[in-house]
Design an enzyme around this catalytic site. Structure first.
Site, PDB file in Angstrom:
ATOM      1  N   SER A 162     -36.856 -40.449  84.931  1.00  0.00           N
ATOM      2  CA  SER A 162     -37.151 -40.201  86.094  1.00  0.00           C
ATOM      3  C   SER A 162     -35.371 -39.480  86.679  1.00  0.00           C
ATOM      4  O   SER A 162     -34.529 -39.569  85.863  1.00  0.00           O
ATOM      5  CB  SER A 162     -37.596 -41.420  86.986  1.00  0.00           C
ATOM      6  OG  SER A 162     -36.551 -42.997  86.270  1.00  0.00           O
ATOM      7  N   THR A 216     -29.348 -37.846  70.948  1.00  0.00           N
ATOM      8  CA  THR A 216     -30.284 -37.575  72.703  1.00  0.00           C
ATOM      9  C   THR A 216     -29.649 -38.937  73.596  1.00  0.00           C
ATOM     10  O   THR A 216     -29.114 -38.808  74.099  1.00  0.00           O
ATOM     11  CB  THR A 216     -31.968 -37.543  72.527  1.00  0.00           C
ATOM     12  OG1 THR A 216     -32.105 -38.624  71.292  1.00  0.00           O
ATOM     13  CG2 THR A 216     -32.502 -36.114  71.706  1.00  0.00           C
ATOM     14  N   THR A 238     -36.204 -39.646  68.945  1.00  0.00           N
ATOM     15  CA  THR A 238     -36.521 -39.275  67.372  1.00  0.00           C
ATOM     16  C   THR A 238     -36.038 -38.999  66.185  1.00  0.00           C
ATOM     17  O   THR A 238     -34.487 -39.050  66.899  1.00  0.00           O
ATOM     18  CB  THR A 238     -36.875 -37.338  67.451  1.00  0.00           C
ATOM     19  OG1 THR A 238     -38.437 -37.721  68.171  1.00  0.00           O
ATOM     20  CG2 THR A 238     -37.757 -37.296  66.523  1.00  0.00           C
TER      21      THR A 238
END
Lengths: 411, 411
Positions: A411, A159, A196
């Site tokens: 955002s 990620t 994570t």
């Protein structure tokens, strides 16, 4: 929302990866959140494979964590399915159903029990997992399975990670060659909607599930449970170890069996190497920090003192500024809540003692410490002078990069 | 090394200060570390004044903390001497002697017992306090004592503070007018070598020392012990309350006395106002954050959950980025170690419920939350849905300013 940040200055190249007999992997682009990259990894294990798992202690775990804990009630493992981009956390009953739907589809496709399927999700919290995209992508993922796709798998689960993470050791049990190989993702222990921490390790060793689980728990205590980036414990953390039993080593029935000596060492090496890669990709990290605490009343006390230092924003910002601000280390020892005595406390940085027994050492020469602080690998040693307890943890520094990454993630 | 940072955007102007009968103050430049500013404050209390104190729980406290704990064994207070620039922490036997030397000199100058003298130091850790500079400056400080020098005192104890902090309330006991006025410094709870938190409150009320101590302990629990900037507990934190008894109110013998109702409210207001000023000068702060936790199994549990949220770097960076990232709030609840159930958890930001009973509310409209996040005063409300326990804490956001200030403090 894959990482758009520059590769960590502490990045390591992938090691030379090999295959693990009985494990096939694939990675595909299921379009869960990211564009133009793989985001779904599939691992298929040979019949007879057993699994061990260690899961987050966060009291608000994601639906996949609950699923895996239940699946681990029986030792067999046939499939591991991991998506990036959505954590399936705080998604209520729909999140539970998403797990069930994925497992049902995979069960039909691979003709195995849903009880033998492990699921993981990593990414944003509180958004419904689009499980139909995973289900639609599964046949393609099945067709691409290969023993050689470890790197592809490591990349598909990233990620905010800035580099893929893997480790490998070749060892033996009773003279039979055995391999341990794993991948991890994480850029913090931690951040539930993006960073994570997941790690998957496979071995071809033939080991009973209870032995495997014991070894994983012990190895995790000194690796993944001894690292911290920012003290925030994820809702989705997991470390799993799969044993395919393809190596055909002589049976081992107990963790105490001396035949396991080399295997345990190799497994612990793989777990620590993966854990340190997570630290080295800590959000905004520019330095890796090792903290040793000795002389504590117990090992547990030493571990807690070390974590208090590792989680102190003031210690971490000082190191980012290359300042050997040992006064902040003393503060962090004192706030830990563990037994400590100011007048028996000693602190060393980079192997140089700065303070001993409650005060700065006479004629303290800062030169070697200043040089050490300019490096990438910082060591801090605190001796409490109270007992025999020891502990070691690792963390990274706290920099503007952390604020950049986390102040603007959604955002 | 006084603060060279711009005044906090959350700064408040000083309130209209008055005098407290029986208290005279002064501030002088003793040259302890800073150049061109006052760094030593002296307060003289009228004979008969009693003191109450609450001190840091850090296990490695500074020598002045040890001194004050001992001085508080008898209730009388005649002098308070506070220097900025050097914390006299981790200075061994020499640090103890520095306290004794200062107290001896002040005792001779003011003809009072050393047992009635309270000492505090704030600044860098691990450097010897140059006590001769304090002793040399004391006669000048004595000559400048005045009932009107509260603002000067507030300024003399600043370190990385970007604005002076004071609060005042006028109230009454048994109909007799009574005043409570105090000053504080701190730009974090916290940082032991610069942002130590100190607060001194005086009242002209006539109250027994045991009542004073009980009121201070209770008031501190809901003010100074309910704020956090960065989770780092200082080695020098202290809050002290002095009662000069000049108001000549009718005697009060118990904290339960109904005549204390207004006084307690006013005292708690002063303590909270000072505590919030410290949060509003939190290092790098751009937003004040109030966190309410309800529905916990106990008040203590609620307080711990609220602190876990307030100390989460991920929650604090999200707020800095004006992102109502409630998933991180859920993570922080879950990592607190306190009883929590994902499926009864609800989260509101700025009074708008985002998630109820374990999932996002249907048709959640982000508009009012987005508007709230752009303001300076952010509120978060978590209901655990388990019991009747409530807790409230305050913190600030985590910004680039924090990294700037703490990555370069000593260099």
């Amino acid at each position: 929302m894959a990482s758009s940040h520059a590769t960590s200055p502490l990045a390591r190249p992938l090691p030379e990866l090999s295959t693990v007999a009985g494990v096939r992997l694939s990675a595909v682009a299921a379009g869960i959140r990211y564009k133009g990259r793989t985001d779904l990894m599939l691992a298929e294990f040979a019949p007879g494979t057993v699994a061990a798992g260690v899961y987050t202690k966060n009291a608000c775990p994601g639906a996949p964590i609950v699923w895996c804990r239940q699946a681990l009630q029986t030792p067999q493992a046939r499939l591991l399915i991991v998506n990036a981009g959505n954590a399936n956390v705080f998604t209520g009953q729909a999140g539970v159903k998403a797990c069930e739907d994925c497992a049902d589809a995979a069960s039909a496709l691979f003709e195995c029990s849903t009880q033998d399927i492990f699921l993981a999700s990593t990414g944003v919290i509180g958004e419904q997992l689009p499980q139909e995209r995973i289900i639609t992508a599964l046949p393609d993922a099945k067709s691409k399975l290969s023993e050689d796709h470890w790197e592809e798998a490591a990349r598909a689960i990233m990620t905010t990670d800035t580099f893929p993470k893997a480790a490998r050791r070749d060892t033996s049990i009773h003279g039979t060659p055995v391999r341990i190989q794993g991948i991890a993702k994480g850029s913090g222990m931690i951040a539930p909607d993006m960073a994570t921490m997941l790690a998957y390790v496979a071995t071809d060793a033939d080991l009973p599930q209870d032995v495997l689980q014991s070894l994983l728990a012990a190895g995790t205590a000194k690796s993944f449970n001894a690292i911290t980036v920012d003290s925030d414990t994820s809702t989705s953390d997991m470390v799993m170890l799969f044993a395919t039993k393809q190596a055909k080593n002589k049976p081992v029935t107990s963790v105490q069996d001396p035949a396991l000596h080399d295997f345990v060492q190799a497994l612990n090496d793989v777990l620590l190497e993966l854990a340190l890669l997570v630290v080295r990709d800590g959000e905004g990290a520019t330095k890796q920090i090792q903290i040793d605490v000795t002389g504590a009343q117990s090992d547990l006390s030493a571990h807690r003192v070390a974590l208090s230092i590792a989680n102190s924003p003031l210690v971490k910002t000082a190191i980012a500024g290359e300042d050997a601000n040992w006064g902040r280390v003393v503060m962090a020892v004192g706030k830990s809540g563990e037994p400590a005595d100011r007048d028996t406390l000693s602190v060393a940085v980079g192997g140089t003692w700065i303070a001993k027994n409650g005060g700065v050492i006479e004629n303290y020469d800062e030169t070697p410490v200043v040089a050490h602080m300019k490096g990438q690998d910082i060591t801090i040693h605190v001796d409490l002078g109270l007992g025999q307890g020891v502990g070691r943890v690792w963390t990274c520094d706290l920099t503007h990069g952390y604020i950049d990454i986390n102040g603007s993630y959604r955002s």
